[in-house]
Scaffold this motif. Structure first.
Motif, PDB file in Angstrom:
ATOM      1  N   ARG A   1       0.826  -1.205   0.000  1.00  0.00           N
ATOM      2  CA  ARG A   1       0.000   0.000   0.000  1.00  0.00           C
ATOM      3  C   ARG A   1       0.865   1.261   0.000  1.00  0.00           C
ATOM      4  NH1 ARG A   1      -4.539  -1.834   4.469  1.00  0.00           N
ATOM      5  NH2 ARG A   1      -5.396  -3.532   3.214  1.00  0.00           N
ATOM      6  N   SER A   2       1.987   1.205   0.722  1.00  0.00           N
ATOM      7  CA  SER A   2       2.848   2.392   0.781  1.00  0.00           C
ATOM      8  C   SER A   2       3.499   2.676  -0.569  1.00  0.00           C
ATOM      9  CB  SER A   2       3.907   2.244   1.871  1.00  0.00           C
ATOM     10  OG  SER A   2       4.865   1.268   1.511  1.00  0.00           O
ATOM     11  N   MET A   3       3.532   1.675  -1.447  1.00  0.00           N
ATOM     12  CA  MET A   3       4.084   1.858  -2.795  1.00  0.00           C
ATOM     13  C   MET A   3       2.982   2.017  -3.835  1.00  0.00           C
ATOM     14  SD  MET A   3       7.295  -0.812  -2.796  1.00  0.00           S
ATOM     15  CE  MET A   3       6.316  -2.242  -2.381  1.00  0.00           C
ATOM     16  N   GLY A   4       1.732   2.164  -3.355  1.00  0.00           N
ATOM     17  CA  GLY A   4       0.623   2.354  -4.279  1.00  0.00           C
ATOM     18  C   GLY A   4       0.200   1.088  -5.000  1.00  0.00           C
ATOM     19  N   GLN A   5       0.563  -0.051  -4.452  1.00  0.00           N
ATOM     20  CA  GLN A   5       0.243  -1.330  -5.065  1.00  0.00           C
ATOM     21  C   GLN A   5      -0.911  -2.004  -4.315  1.00  0.00           C
ATOM     22  OE1 GLN A   5       1.764  -2.424  -7.931  1.00  0.00           O
ATOM     23  NE2 GLN A   5       2.637  -0.358  -7.818  1.00  0.00           N
ATOM     24  N   PRO A   6      -1.612  -2.925  -4.974  1.00  0.00           N
ATOM     25  CA  PRO A   6      -2.692  -3.640  -4.284  1.00  0.00           C
ATOM     26  C   PRO A   6      -2.124  -4.604  -3.244  1.00  0.00           C
ATOM     27  CG  PRO A   6      -2.386  -4.521  -6.496  1.00  0.00           C
ATOM     28  CD  PRO A   6      -1.493  -3.311  -6.376  1.00  0.00           C
ATOM     29  N   ASP A   7      -2.971  -4.997  -2.332  1.00  0.00           N
ATOM     30  CA  ASP A   7      -2.557  -5.958  -1.307  1.00  0.00           C
ATOM     31  C   ASP A   7      -2.027  -7.227  -1.960  1.00  0.00           C
ATOM     32  OD1 ASP A   7      -3.401  -4.193   0.613  1.00  0.00           O
ATOM     33  OD2 ASP A   7      -5.152  -5.363   1.222  1.00  0.00           O
ATOM     34  N   SER A   8      -0.939  -7.742  -1.426  1.00  0.00           N
ATOM     35  CA  SER A   8      -0.407  -9.001  -1.949  1.00  0.00           C
ATOM     36  C   SER A   8      -1.216 -10.187  -1.421  1.00  0.00           C
ATOM     37  CB  SER A   8       1.069  -9.159  -1.582  1.00  0.00           C
ATOM     38  OG  SER A   8       1.235  -9.111  -0.187  1.00  0.00           O
ATOM     39  N   TYR A   9      -1.848 -10.019  -0.282  1.00  0.00           N
ATOM     40  CA  TYR A   9      -2.714 -11.060   0.276  1.00  0.00           C
ATOM     41  C   TYR A   9      -4.010 -10.393   0.723  1.00  0.00           C
ATOM     42  CZ  TYR A   9      -4.081 -15.401   2.450  1.00  0.00           C
ATOM     43  OH  TYR A   9      -4.744 -16.556   2.758  1.00  0.00           O
ATOM     44  N   PRO A  10      -4.969 -10.243  -0.199  1.00  0.00           N
ATOM     45  CA  PRO A  10      -6.183  -9.469   0.091  1.00  0.00           C
ATOM     46  C   PRO A  10      -7.309 -10.284   0.730  1.00  0.00           C
ATOM     47  CG  PRO A  10      -6.174 -10.083  -2.207  1.00  0.00           C
ATOM     48  CD  PRO A  10      -4.889 -10.613  -1.604  1.00  0.00           C
ATOM     49  N   PHE A  11      -6.980 -11.378   1.393  1.00  0.00           N
ATOM     50  CA  PHE A  11      -8.004 -12.280   1.894  1.00  0.00           C
ATOM     51  C   PHE A  11      -8.159 -12.174   3.404  1.00  0.00           C
ATOM     52  CE2 PHE A  11      -5.662 -14.215  -1.632  1.00  0.00           C
ATOM     53  CZ  PHE A  11      -6.657 -14.195  -2.600  1.00  0.00           C
ATOM     54  N   ILE A  12      -9.362 -12.398   3.868  1.00  0.00           N
ATOM     55  CA  ILE A  12      -9.626 -12.553   5.296  1.00  0.00           C
ATOM     56  C   ILE A  12      -9.912 -14.030   5.506  1.00  0.00           C
ATOM     57  CG2 ILE A  12     -11.207 -12.012   7.187  1.00  0.00           C
ATOM     58  CD1 ILE A  12     -11.653  -9.286   5.820  1.00  0.00           C
ATOM     59  N   ILE A  13      -9.172 -14.655   6.372  1.00  0.00           N
ATOM     60  CA  ILE A  13      -9.332 -16.092   6.594  1.00  0.00           C
ATOM     61  C   ILE A  13     -10.337 -16.295   7.720  1.00  0.00           C
ATOM     62  CG2 ILE A  13      -8.165 -18.251   7.108  1.00  0.00           C
ATOM     63  CD1 ILE A  13      -5.588 -16.992   6.117  1.00  0.00           C
ATOM     64  N   ARG A  14     -11.501 -16.785   7.352  1.00  0.00           N
ATOM     65  CA  ARG A  14     -12.572 -17.029   8.319  1.00  0.00           C
ATOM     66  C   ARG A  14     -12.230 -18.258   9.174  1.00  0.00           C
ATOM     67  NH1 ARG A  14     -17.166 -14.614   7.884  1.00  0.00           N
ATOM     68  NH2 ARG A  14     -18.387 -16.433   8.504  1.00  0.00           N
TER      69      ARG A  14
END
Length: 94
Positions: free
Chosen positions: A59-72
């Protein structure tokens, strides 16, 4: 997950964000070789802080999350089961 934790272990990575308390579960040191860890909850304890740090860097480099998941919790249970099965199968091959 294990490969990423293994890379973090190889770099002796410690996740210790400033301004975050221990109760937020974001502090950890990847001090164990993940493929030797039998307790899946220990892997999850390392995974969550690591992905928080990876996503924050992206995020600090303006990139999307590398792991955008929430593990239920249900998914954690399934992953723990798979981990046990794989470890059991590996022990038969030794």
């Amino acid at each position: 997950m294990l490969d990423t934790l293994q890379t973090a272990h190889a770099f002796d990575l410690h996740v210790n964000p400033s301004g975050v308390g221990a109760q937020q579960n974001l502090l950890d040191a990847i001090t164990e070789e993940p493929y030797s860890v039998a307790d899946f909850s220990r892997l999850m304890d390392q995974w969550l802080p690591l992905t928080f740090a990876m996503n924050s860097l992206n995020r600090s480099m303006g990139q999307p999350d590398s792991y955008p998941f929430i593990i239920r919790p249900e998914v954690v249970s399934k992953l723990a089961f798979i981990h046990r099965v794989c470890r059991g199968a590996a022990s038969l091959l030794r």
